[in-house]
Design a protein around this motif. Structure first.
Motif, short mmCIF file in Angstrom:
data_model
loop_
_atom_site.label_atom_id
_atom_site.label_comp_id
_atom_site.label_asym_id
_atom_site.label_seq_id
_atom_site.Cartn_x
_atom_site.Cartn_y
_atom_site.Cartn_z
N PRO A 10 0.83 -1.21 0.00
CA PRO A 10 0.00 0.00 0.00
C PRO A 10 0.86 1.26 0.00
O PRO A 10 1.80 1.37 0.78
CB PRO A 10 -0.82 -0.13 1.29
N ASN A 12 0.95 4.14 1.17
CA ASN A 12 0.77 5.14 2.23
C ASN A 12 1.41 4.60 3.50
O ASN A 12 1.60 3.40 3.66
CB ASN A 12 -0.72 5.47 2.44
N PRO A 42 -1.07 -1.17 -7.30
CA PRO A 42 -2.53 -1.14 -7.43
C PRO A 42 -3.08 0.25 -7.12
O PRO A 42 -2.54 0.99 -6.31
CB PRO A 42 -3.00 -2.17 -6.39
N ALA A 43 -4.18 0.57 -7.79
CA ALA A 43 -4.84 1.86 -7.54
C ALA A 43 -5.39 1.92 -6.13
O ALA A 43 -5.45 2.98 -5.51
CB ALA A 43 -5.94 2.09 -8.56
N LYS A 44 -5.81 0.76 -5.60
CA LYS A 44 -6.33 0.68 -4.24
C LYS A 44 -5.52 -0.32 -3.45
O LYS A 44 -4.94 -1.26 -4.01
CB LYS A 44 -7.80 0.26 -4.25
N ALA A 45 -5.51 -0.14 -2.13
CA ALA A 45 -4.72 -1.02 -1.27
C ALA A 45 -5.27 -2.44 -1.26
O ALA A 45 -4.54 -3.40 -1.10
CB ALA A 45 -4.67 -0.47 0.15
N SER A 46 -6.59 -2.59 -1.39
CA SER A 46 -7.18 -3.92 -1.39
C SER A 46 -8.53 -3.87 -2.06
O SER A 46 -9.07 -2.81 -2.34
CB SER A 46 -7.33 -4.46 0.04
N GLY A 47 -9.08 -5.04 -2.35
CA GLY A 47 -10.38 -5.14 -2.99
C GLY A 47 -11.37 -5.83 -2.07
O GLY A 47 -11.09 -6.09 -0.90
N TYR A 51 -6.82 -8.12 1.06
CA TYR A 51 -5.52 -7.73 0.53
C TYR A 51 -4.83 -8.86 -0.23
O TYR A 51 -4.31 -8.66 -1.33
CB TYR A 51 -4.62 -7.26 1.68
N HIS A 54 -6.56 -9.64 -3.56
CA HIS A 54 -6.37 -8.49 -4.44
C HIS A 54 -4.94 -8.44 -4.97
O HIS A 54 -4.71 -8.14 -6.16
CB HIS A 54 -6.71 -7.21 -3.67
N TRP A 58 -4.08 -8.70 -8.87
CA TRP A 58 -3.36 -7.60 -9.52
C TRP A 58 -2.10 -8.11 -10.22
O TRP A 58 -1.78 -7.70 -11.35
CB TRP A 58 -3.01 -6.55 -8.47
#
Length: 361
Positions: A10, A12, A42-47, A51, A54, A58
């Motif tokens: 992620p 961040n 990935p655009a997001k940390a999880s789906g 995690y 995802h 990915w």
């Protein structure tokens, strides 16, 4: 040099923790040295499936053709494994924590998910043209757990000391009178069992007998959050242990500045960025004599090392530092000198030179 970095960590501080921090500084430093560096994440940390799922999905969706114009592709940990054998350019793997090693300290679904991701990481290691790890400990464990007999280079994670010092200077810090300050121990780390924060809480109960007003301040969260809070309640430590949760960057720095000693008695660390941050803040460290920690902290020089899982020994080491300000200052100064070895320009140069030498062979 054109470098592509593949990472599902992620992007961040809250979720990516130390791995994200060191990687973003490495990326920035490489760019400042004139290299073209693109990070694929990935655009997001999880789906919706979590995690792990995802992360696998990915990786499977990565298109190897996207990387044809780079000189080299660097996959962090397991990431990039799904395309590593279909790339037209060299694939290098940079292992930060060794997922299989982390799994040995966990339980339940966390352990299961780590074991599955470790299988992918093993694939990355065996397919890579070059393998990099973060410490001697990690190099040894990587060979053992993934049955890898090839050469492994070491590039330590870095800390941006210039940026850290600037951030420290920007934080409003008011020195309190020593008589008004509680003896404070600061701890930060995502609360997995391997971080061993439970031993610190048990040590706090012992330490309180000698230093009644001692305060242990614990930052971040994790799977052990509720268990640790229950343990503190069972030991009647409501007045001595403070759970801070997630902190902003400025709040984190303030905690480093306010404490008298930093303590994370982790049982497994690939390197331990938080130790470097404490050193950068001139703070003495008390930690466990385990995994890579003795490589960074020489017992009696930058800090004190306790026997793993030994709350009595940990409490004794904390008391030794808290009750001896002169020793604490000496340890803190030695730590600041040591951490200069891991400054961003030095480590980034080591990393880029390693890639250059590899590509020129």
């Amino acid at each position: 040099m054109k470098i592509a970095i593949i990472t599902a960590t992620p992007q961040n501080v809250k979720l990516g923790s130390g791995t994200f921090v060191t990687n973003i500084h490495l990326t920035n430093e490489l760019r400042s040295q004139g290299h073209l560096v693109d990070v694929f994440s990935p655009a997001k940390a999880s789906g919706p499936l979590g995690y792990m799922a995802h992360r696998f999905l990915w990786n499977w969706r990565l298109d190897p053709r996207r990387f044809d114009h780079y000189d080299v592709v660097v996959g962090y940990d397991m990431d990039g494994y799904a395309i590593s054998d279909r790339l037209k350019v060299p694939f290098i793997v940079y292992i930060h924590g060794i997922i299989a090693d982390e799994a040995t300290f966990e339980r339940g679904w966390v352990r299961t998910s780590l074991e599955l991701m470790a299988k992918a990481e093993k694939v990355s290691v065996h397919r890579a043209a070059l393998v990099i790890s973060t410490s001697e400990y990690s190099r040894t464990r990587l060979k053992q757990l993934y049955q890898y007999d090839g050469n492994i280079e070491i590039v330590h994670p870095l800390i941006d000391l210039k940026g850290w010092d600037a951030a420290v200077a920007s934080v409003k810090y008011e020195e309190k009178n020593r008589e008004q300050r509680r003896p404070t121990v600061f701890c930060v780390g995502v609360q997995y069992p391997r971080k061993n924060v439970a031993t610190l809480i048990r040590a706090a109960a012992i330490l309180r007998r000698q230093i009644p007003d001692v305060e242990v301040r614990i930052a971040s969260k994790g799977p052990e959050w509720n268990n640790l809070r229950r343990l503190a309640q069972e030991l009647n430590l409501e007045q001595n242990v403070n759970f801070l949760g997630y902190l902003s960057y400025q709040e984190l720095i303030q905690e480093y500045l306010d404490c008298q000693v930093f303590c994370l008695p982790s049982l497994q660390e690939g390197f331990g960025l938080v130790f470097a941050e404490a050193m950068a803040s001139y703070k003495p460290i008390v930690a466990s004599r385990s995994s890579s920690t003795p490589e960074l902290i020489e017992d009696g020089v930058q800090g004190l090392l306790a026997n793993p899982l030994d709350a009595e020994d940990l409490a004794s080491k904390l008391a030794e530092v808290l009750l001896n300000p002169e020793k604490a200052r000496s340890l803190g100064k030695a730590g600041r000198a040591k951490v200069s070895e891991f400054d961003a320009p030095i480590i980034a140069q080591r990393f880029s030179q390693l890639l250059t030498n590899f590509l020129e062979k």
